[in-house]
Design an enzyme around this catalytic site. Structure first.
Site, PDB file in Angstrom:
ATOM      1  N   LYS A   1       1.782   1.946  -5.210  1.00 22.44           N
ATOM      2  CA  LYS A   1       2.326   1.348  -6.447  1.00 22.44           C
ATOM      3  C   LYS A   1       1.397   1.603  -7.638  1.00 22.44           C
ATOM      4  O   LYS A   1       1.848   1.859  -8.743  1.00 22.44           O
ATOM      5  CB  LYS A   1       2.511  -0.173  -6.265  1.00 22.44           C
ATOM      6  CG  LYS A   1       3.508  -0.537  -5.168  1.00 22.44           C
ATOM      7  CD  LYS A   1       3.581  -2.027  -4.950  1.00 22.44           C
ATOM      8  CE  LYS A   1       2.346  -2.626  -4.310  1.00 22.44           C
ATOM      9  NZ  LYS A   1       2.079  -2.191  -2.937  1.00 22.44           N
TER      10      LYS A   1
ATOM     11  N   ASP B   1       0.809  -1.224   0.000  1.00 22.23           N
ATOM     12  CA  ASP B   1       0.000   0.000   0.000  1.00 22.23           C
ATOM     13  C   ASP B   1       0.839   1.269   0.000  1.00 22.23           C
ATOM     14  O   ASP B   1       0.457   2.285   0.577  1.00 22.23           O
ATOM     15  CB  ASP B   1      -0.976  -0.002   1.195  1.00 22.23           C
ATOM     16  CG  ASP B   1      -1.852  -1.239   1.191  1.00 22.23           C
ATOM     17  OD1 ASP B   1      -2.224  -1.694   0.098  1.00 22.23           O
ATOM     18  OD2 ASP B   1      -2.141  -1.764   2.284  1.00 22.23           O
TER      19      ASP B   1
ATOM     20  N   GLN C   1       1.880  -6.360  -3.370  1.00 21.37           N
ATOM     21  CA  GLN C   1       2.446  -6.506  -2.024  1.00 21.37           C
ATOM     22  C   GLN C   1       3.792  -5.755  -1.966  1.00 21.37           C
ATOM     23  O   GLN C   1       3.910  -4.738  -2.617  1.00 21.37           O
ATOM     24  CB  GLN C   1       2.601  -7.984  -1.626  1.00 21.37           C
ATOM     25  CG  GLN C   1       1.267  -8.688  -1.391  1.00 21.37           C
ATOM     26  CD  GLN C   1       0.573  -9.101  -2.668  1.00 21.37           C
ATOM     27  OE1 GLN C   1       1.131  -9.827  -3.459  1.00 21.37           O
ATOM     28  NE2 GLN C   1      -0.646  -8.666  -2.860  1.00 21.37           N
TER      29      GLN C   1
ATOM     30  N   GLY D   1      -4.625  -4.382  -3.734  1.00 25.30           N
ATOM     31  CA  GLY D   1      -5.599  -3.330  -4.009  1.00 25.30           C
ATOM     32  C   GLY D   1      -4.802  -2.110  -4.430  1.00 25.30           C
ATOM     33  O   GLY D   1      -4.110  -1.514  -3.602  1.00 25.30           O
ATOM     34  N   HIS D   2      -4.832  -1.798  -5.719  1.00 26.18           N
ATOM     35  CA  HIS D   2      -4.027  -0.690  -6.243  1.00 26.18           C
ATOM     36  C   HIS D   2      -4.961   0.427  -6.692  1.00 26.18           C
ATOM     37  O   HIS D   2      -5.799   0.224  -7.564  1.00 26.18           O
ATOM     38  CB  HIS D   2      -3.157  -1.182  -7.414  1.00 26.18           C
ATOM     39  CG  HIS D   2      -2.119  -2.183  -6.977  1.00 26.18           C
ATOM     40  ND1 HIS D   2      -1.199  -2.742  -7.829  1.00 26.18           N
ATOM     41  CD2 HIS D   2      -1.844  -2.704  -5.758  1.00 26.18           C
ATOM     42  CE1 HIS D   2      -0.425  -3.572  -7.153  1.00 26.18           C
ATOM     43  NE2 HIS D   2      -0.793  -3.576  -5.899  1.00 26.18           N
TER      44      HIS D   2
END
Ligand code: GDP
Ligand code: IMO
Ligand code: MG
Length: 426
Positions: free
Chosen positions: A16, A13, A224, A40-41
């Site tokens: 990215k 988080d 990640q 979750g991007h």
């Protein structure tokens, strides 16, 4: 044209998605190389927010080909739902190519993820409950089903039959759960899902190499982060894949010489979701401030992220593990209005000072951070567009990070929007 890797340097988080999107404007391919929908991007364009789980963050541009590499674990129903969500918001996902060698997340993987966590009790990892660990475990155990199996019903049923015998025995006899119905799974995967996934499947290794040979720009998007890496992270409080830059080679099918640029994403402070050691973790008022100002809640799971000060010991390790060539600092704007900002420059444990991450996990669990306290800045950074717009204290903070890492900073994020960054590139 050699490839660029984007990798998280902390516990995930870091931002990215935003940087991948930013760099994707010059890219032909954007390839996810590991992880699954535990990621979750977030990308924010013109006030619209997109939270991507499986689809690579280059998808918003019409000129890029989003690629899901062999190293990713894929729940095909989640992928279809994500494509549908993007389609309903006017984003064309028809160019997406999915590796036939990527492994499938199956219904029993979710069950096993839940059960393992339950049995770990107090020692649970705090996984995203998406079946990621069990899917990678089956891959390593050579009993996984792959995306390409969706196109061969006979093989799919055969493999499912064999694996389900063991999984159902485990679920019912050890975990006291209901066994899963193989026929129902086969019908769903082969009947409903396969026809919609089949057009996406392709030879992604060939695609990546053809692009590299044609001199096109290829970007490899990590999910990640370095300290969630199954080999190099804070094991066992990690994910089950290799987010480090080396994982990009394996997960996309290229060699190290195909990579020329590795961008490490560094949040200006740190967050972690789930369990595990976190030397610079803060609590109380400062924690609430960082969480509130930084909106530090999981993109998909909604969990509150644990906040802490920036840790230069970890950053130095991330530089080594990923051979970082540049840094992108994100969320500098979140630190505005603090009287002072702390950075951890070393660890101390049992009278020993550590400038590098101690290899023994037990030591890491009991280190105390050695902090340098720097003057904060009161100005709001959200509107900054050039280095000169940053207050001197914020600039010093960036310079300190670059110096400690021994790697130049190229971008500094000052807000979630695509255009909210300051370029430090010469
Ligand atoms: P990722 O998993 O590394 O892609 O990061 P996430 O998207 O899970 O979390 C990063 C969050 O910070 C998202 O909500 C982004 O929109 C937001 N973000 C990214 N860069 C910046 C920045 O420079 N400033 C602020 N305030 N928010 C940012
Ligand atoms: P992005 O790509 C932050 C964490 C989980 C848990 C551990 C193992 O958005 O940065 P898993 O479900 O992977 O078996 O969980 O890893 N984790 C993440 N934390 N960002 C992520 O992804 C994460 N993906 C997994 O919280 O501690
Ligand atoms: Mg995220």
């Amino acid at each position: 044209m050699p490839a660029t890797v984007v990798v998280g340097t902390q516990w995930g988080d870091e931002g990215k998605g935003k940087l991948t999107d930013l760099l994707a404007k010059d890219m032909r391919l954007v390839v996810r190389y590991q992880g699954g929908h535990n990621a979750g991007h977030t990308i924010v364009v013109d006030g619209q927010s997109f939270a991507l789980q499986l689809v690579p963050s280059g998808v918003l541009y019409p000129h890029t080909v989003p690629v899901i590499g062999n190293g990713v674990v894929v729940d095909p129903a989640v992928l279809l739902a994500e494509c549908e969500m993007l389609g309903s918001r006017g984003i064309d996902t028809s160019r997406l190519v999915l590796s036939g060698n990527a492994h499938l997340i199956m219904p029993y993987h979710y069950e096993l993820d839940l059960m393992t966590e339950r049995y770990l009790g107090q020692n649970k990892l705090g996984t995203t409950k998406r079946g990621i660990g069990p899917a990678y475990a089956d891959k390593a155990a050579r009993i996984g089903l792959r995306v390409q199996d969706l196109t061969d019903p006979k093989i799919f049923r055969q493999k499912l039959d064999v694996v389900l015998r063991e999984k159902n025995a485990l679920l019912s006899r050890v975990y006291n759960r209901l066994p899963l119905d193989g026929e129902a799974i086969a019908e769903r995967y082969l009947g409903e899902i396969a026809p919609r996934i089949a057009p996406m499947i392709g030879d992604t290794v060939a695609l990546v190499h053809e692009a590299l040979e044609a001199g096109e720009q290829v970007m490899l998007e990590g999910a990640q982060a370095t300290f969630l890496d199954v080999d190099h992270g804070t094991y066992p409080f990690v994910t089950s894949s290799n987010p480090v830059a080396g994982g990009a080679c394996v997960g996309a099918g290229i060699g190290p010489r195909d990579i020329s640029r590795v961008v490490g994403i560094v949040k200006a402070y740190i967050t972690r979701v789930g369990s595990g050691p976190f030397p610079t973790e803060v609590e109380g008022e400062t924690a609430d401030y960082l969480v509130d100002r930084g909106h530090e809640y999981g993109t998909n799971t909604g969990r509150r992220r644990r906040p802490g000060w920036l840790d230069l010991v970890m950053l130095r390790q991330a530089v080594r593990l990923n051979s970082l060539s540049e840094l992108d600092i994100t969320k500098l704007d979140v630190l505005s209005r603090l009287e002072t900002v702390k950075v951890c420059v070393a660890y101390e444990a049992d009278g020993t000072v550590y400038e590098h991450v101690p290899y023994h996990q037990s030591v890491l669990h009991r280190v105390s951070p050695v902090y340098e306290e720097l003057p904060g800045w009161q100005e709001d950074l959200a509107g900054a567009t050039s280095v000169d717009d940053l207050p001197a204290a914020a600039r010093s903070y960036v310079e300190l990070i670059a110096k400690a890492a021994g790697v130049p900073v190229s971008f500094v994020g000052v807000g979630p929007g695509r255009e909210q960054y300051v370029s430090f590139a010469a």
